[in-house]
Design an enzyme around this catalytic site. Structure first.
Site, PDB file in Angstrom:
ATOM      1  CG  ASP A 232      -2.001   1.024   1.157  1.00 54.72           C
ATOM      2  OD1 ASP A 232      -2.192   1.601   0.074  1.00 54.72           O
ATOM      3  OD2 ASP A 232      -2.659   1.262   2.184  1.00 54.72           O
TER       4      ASP A 232
ATOM      5  CG  ASP B 197      -4.858  -0.586   6.026  1.00 51.84           C
ATOM      6  OD1 ASP B 197      -5.704  -1.047   5.242  1.00 51.84           O
ATOM      7  OD2 ASP B 197      -4.442   0.583   5.991  1.00 51.84           O
TER       8      ASP B 197
ATOM      9  CG  ASP C 100      -6.706  -4.716   2.806  1.00 52.77           C
ATOM     10  OD1 ASP C 100      -7.097  -4.676   1.625  1.00 52.77           O
ATOM     11  OD2 ASP C 100      -6.317  -3.716   3.433  1.00 52.77           O
TER      12      ASP C 100
ATOM     13  CG  ASN D 103      27.173 -36.389  18.727  1.00 48.10           C
ATOM     14  OD1 ASN D 103      27.060 -35.928  17.601  1.00 48.10           O
ATOM     15  ND2 ASN D 103      26.126 -36.639  19.501  1.00 48.10           N
TER      16      ASN D 103
ATOM     17  CG  ASP E 158      28.196 -32.762  16.408  1.00 51.44           C
ATOM     18  OD1 ASP E 158      29.285 -32.443  15.918  1.00 51.44           O
ATOM     19  OD2 ASP E 158      27.619 -33.821  16.145  1.00 51.44           O
TER      20      ASP E 158
END
Length: 950
Positions: free
Chosen positions: A343, A656, A660, A761, A765
């Site tokens: 808009d 708005d 819409d 791990n 990791d």
């Protein structure tokens, strides 16, 4: 209020209801009384689902099948230790349980952080209401409403509580969510004489319904669970956990990777059991633990948690930039947006009408300064015939414009605002810039009457006395120039009126069209002198006053574009995103703003009527070229969205109003206005702009792209590192005889132990991966075209590089192990324990180098190395923890490690750095390729963060 009170309320007059609630229609409740009632009745919200207890969330971290199998294996290992007692402590079982617990704690913390982030976003997007407190209109959170509050209802607002209508100006509501009535229901203040069902209570408003038309006021009678909607709150509490396309793809990737890794683990276990001819229970348990540990380490079961945490933290960053994300999928879609359909008013412009020019008989004056602040000045143009005459005419014009006016200009907290019509406010500000103060004009021209504006007349007039000429009255009139000209018989020239000739009238009409062609909104200003007793005559205060007027001048104003909007449109264009203006304003005004912002293309503005007349095929062709649409209603917006999508565009659409909502839902990213938007539009949207600013949309696109790129970064890091671990273990078992792993006294010969794999791990990791998710946005993400919607998060080129990095890690780690042991490809003379410690350290360091590789797909790891302090913190923590494991005696026994010399560390560092240098060479090639590709399209841009197709 209880339900018994509510039953009686719709049968009572409004004054009785307000009195019963100890409220006041004009002044509302006092702040003190409102707080007391809030404590009495509680927050105006429905009871939420009870939160999941922390202990249950924590236990959920261990529901993974592989983790459960690992814990069972650890328990068996403990039983074997209790039976044999070969060591002082069951180190293996202790370490496995400790690592599993630490993994669980980290996952729990990440989930809690994500939950807090989502809760914070809900608070940001919480509904608000306009109420009268202490005699003033204020905006408060809807949760703070209490019985007795006087609530102002505007068109499009969602009703936040139950209440009795005390004022209705054509007020209609949609109550389908509560009563099933599909048509709008008219509301009035009249009490009902008999009992009535919900659908027939025409003087009541209900929580959760929507004002579809008109406005009014209500006194709150029930809040929270005492409302009618609260009685069916179970329907409203049904929430679904929305999984994003990214999370679904990661689930598929994780499952696929899990199947492959588990298959490799089974092969590895079978190979060990066959080649080593394992027979005793202890060794079988150790082999099983090893296989399960490998599967646990390789399968990225923590990916969904990390992704959620990164998305939530990224969404919080967006919120700080005034973009409130309501739905997580919008974050991914933002990275694919190819069109922003916006808009004009308030989004591309300031929503602050500003007078730019005044034209009188003697020429034209330009007014400098934008917005509602009085700072600015008047500048006479070269075509003005006389400075003195010009000053006199402008003063007369702006004095009349100021007086024929009902707006008020206020300064609050250093910000100038308008109470009333913005057009009228702009006229007051223009008068102030000319040195005409409100106090001076009010003192000289007190108002004694008004003929209000009407859409039929298109004029407004006020009547004033003149303190300098008590014998007369003055009529000041403003309105549409073409209508006003018909009521004028003269024009003010210097200090006196001059009769309007037909030629001059035609010239003025042409001038009006020229000004309108500049995109200005034109207001005509005129006046008339009356005798002092004119208002004593019958029917004098009406439109009969608007005759024989003297034209004072034309005032041209415009809602100026935001400075930041033009820069944002340029950035969007660089990012391959096309900006489109869709407005209800006049085509000429729309084109003027579009030209100033750089939106307008080669075609003129297309009106909503033209859109309506086109076929679907013709419209699809039109939207490829036209970027400005004017006089458009919400139905046209919906057609435009669909036409753009049919052409393959990913559309972000702003809106708005209530109407819409369909377009916002249909768009790939519905964007509601946070300031001017209705509750209905906000509910339909995926994103809310807290500042109604177009630049915020572009900033959100940048954040969305950065979040997606960061997710790709830690995916690359996690998957390549995990594949490196898997290939190290699998290659070590399959190639044991080649690498000299058959030497030694171990019952089973593997490159790394289960506890060592689990430790890598844990420490290399999760934390570094999360730190990669916090990488700052790189400007390069806005130098690339949008990511194709639905494209894979891990494309083919990225998979190739993941595998290459994994192979480099595995080969380097196994060669370091081989070099430490007797026999094999590289002859060594150390023990198996030493060799595993070297391999253990090398693999960990490979992953530390790899995390810096993953910071960018094309940029060198040495580019802005300290940009992300979180990453350095994660790497430092991983290194410190690893050094403890190989130097602290109790941890050495637990992980079967030995201390390393400085030379050993240097060897591991140098070998592990291979992965860095290989990726650096690859990045050089990628940058060269991208220079060539982008040079064909946009010139010299060289960096990218999103192209992993390589």
């Amino acid at each position: 209020m209880t339900s018994s009170h509510v039953v009686a309320i719709f049968q009572q007059p409004t004054d009785v209801v307000i009195a019963a609630l100890n409220s006041d229609m004009s002044h509302g409740l006092t702040t003190v009384e409102a707080h007391r009632r809030h404590r009495q009745y509680g927050a105006n919200e429905l009871d939420a689902e009870p939160p999941i207890p922390a202990w249950r969330t924590f236990l959920a971290q261990f529901q993974n099948v592989l983790v459960i199998v690992l814990l069972i294996a650890a328990a068996i290992s403990l039983v074997v230790w209790l039976y044999e007692r070969e060591q002082a402590l069951p180190y293996e079982a202790i370490v496995i349980v400790a690592i599993v617990l630490l993994n669980g704690i980290l996952g729990f913390i990440q989930e809690a952080r994500a939950a807090r982030a989502v809760a914070a976003l809900r608070a940001l997007a919480a509904a608000e209401a306009s109420v009268i407190r202490n005699g003033e209109t204020v905006r408060i959170a809807a949760t703070e409403l209490v019985p007795g509050d006087i609530l102002l209802i505007e068109e499009g607002a969602t009703i936040p509580a139950d209440g009795r209508v005390i004022q209705s100006i054509a007020l209609h509501t949609l109550e389908a969510s509560l009563t099933g009535e599909s048509l709008p229901v008219s509301k009035d203040t009249d009490p009902l004489t008999t009992a009535a069902s919900l659908g027939d209570r025409s003087n009541m408003l209900f929580s959760g319904t929507t004002a579809s038309y008109g406005r009014g006021r209500m006194v709150v009678t029930a809040t929270g669970m005492q409302t009618e909607m609260g009685k069916i709150a179970g329907l409203l509490r049904q929430t679904t956990s929305e999984r994003t396309p990214l999370q679904r793809e990661l689930d598929r990737t994780g499952k696929w990777l899990g199947i492959v890794v588990i298959g490799m683990a089974v092969i590895m276990i079978g190979t060990i059991l066959l080649l080593e001819e394992v027979r005793d229970v202890k060794t079988i348990v150790a082999v099983l633990i090893l296989g399960v540990a490998l599967a646990v380490a390789a399968v990225p079961e923590g990916l969904p948690t990390i992704v959620t945490a990164v998305l939530a933290l990224g969404v919080q960053r967006m919120a700080r930039r005034k973009a409130i994300i309501r739905k997580l999928p919008a974050v991914e879609t933002l990275g694919s947006a190819s069109i922003i359909a916006s808009d004009k008013t308030g989004t591309l412009t300031r929503n602050e009408m500003t007078v730019r020019t005044i034209v009188t008989a003697s020429g034209r004056v330009e007014i400098v300064g934008i917005g509602y602040g009085p700072s600015g000045e008047l500048r006479q143009t070269d075509d003005a015939s006389s400075t003195e005459a010009m000053r006199s005419e402008v003063t007369a014009t702006l004095s009349a414009a100021n007086r024929a006016n009902n707006a008020v200009v206020l300064e609050r907290d250093g910000r100038w605002t308008i109470l009333g019509d913005p057009t009228e406010g702009a006229l007051i500000v223009a008068a102030q810039k000319a040195g005409l103060t409100e106090e001076t004009l009010t003192a000289r021209f007190p108002r004694v009457g008004e003929v209000p504006f009407s859409s039929e007349r298109k004029l407004m007039s006020t009547v004033h006395t003149d303190s300098t000429h008590p014998e007369r009255l003055l009529v000041f009139t403003k309105g549409a120039p073409d209508v006003l000209l018909n009521q004028c018989t003269a024009e003010w020239v210097e200090h006196a009126p001059r009769r309007l000739s037909e030629e001059r009238r035609a010239t003025l009409r042409t001038l009006n069209e020229q000004l309108a062609g500049e995109g200005l909104r034109i207001i005509g200003i005129a006046s008339r002198v009356l005798p002092r007793d004119a208002l004593d005559q019958a029917h004098a205060l009406n439109d009969e006053l608007e005759h024989d007027l003297v034209l004072l001048g034309f005032v041209g104003m415009i809602d100026p574009p935001r400075d930041e909007a033009k820069a944002a449109i340029t950035r969007a264009k660089m990012a391959g995103i096309r900006s489109i203006m869709i407005t209800g304003d006049h085509p000429k005004t729309a084109m003027a703003i579009a030209m100033e912002l750089g939106i307008a293309g080669t075609t003129a503005a297309v009106t909503g009527a033209e859109v309506e007349s086109l076929s679907e095929e013709a419209l699809r062709t039109l939207v490829q070229e036209c970027s400005v649409y004017a006089r458009v209603n919400p139905e046209h917006k919906l057609r435009l969205v669909k036409a753009l999508q049919q052409n393959g565009a990913v559309v972000a659409m702003t809106g708005d109003g209530v109407n819409d909502a369909p377009a916002l839902k249909a768009a790939d990213i519905g964007v509601a206005m946070g300031i001017t938007g209705t509750d209905v539009s906000k509910e339909a949207a995926d994103m809310i702009l807290a500042d109604d600013n177009f630049a915020t949309i572009v900033a959100a696109v940048e954040e969305g792209r950065a979040i997606f790129v960061n997710i790709q970064k830690f995916l690359f890091f996690l998957l390549s590192s995990n594949i490196g671990e898997v290939l190290t273990m699998f290659g070590g078992v399959v190639l044991a005889s080649v690498l000299g792993l058959s030497a030694g006294n171990d019952a089973i010969i593997v490159p790394l132990l289960a506890t060592q794999i689990l430790w890598i791990n844990l420490v290399t990791d999760g934390t570094p991966a999360l730190a990669l998710g916090l990488e700052p946005a790189n400007a390069a993400v806005m130098h690339q075209p949008p990511r194709p919607h639905g494209s894979s998060v891990i494309p083919r080129g990225m998979w190739i590089r993941i595998l290459v990095v994994g192979v480099i890690m595995a080969v380097g780690t196994l060669l370091v192990l081989d070099a430490a042991l007797p026999g094999g490809l590289i002859h060594g003379s150390q023990t198996m324990e030493y060799g595993r410690t070297m391999a253990f350290t090398t693999l960990m360091l490979f992953q530390m180098y790899n995390v810096f590789n993953a910071r960018s797909y094309t940029q060198s790891a040495f580019s802005h190395p300290f940009q992300n302090p979180w990453l350095w913190g994660a790497v430092t923590m991983s290194l410190v923890l690893h050094m403890m494991v190989i130097t602290v005696p109790v941890l050495q026994r637990a992980f079967s490690t030995v201390s390393l010399t400085a030379r050993d560390w240097l060897t591991c560092l140098l070998v592990a750095s291979i992965v860095l240098w290989v990726r650096e060479l690859d990045k050089v090639g990628q940058r060269h390729r991208l220079r060539g590709t982008q040079g064909e399209h946009r010139g010299t841009t060289t960096n990218t963060e999103t192209d992993h197709s390589g």
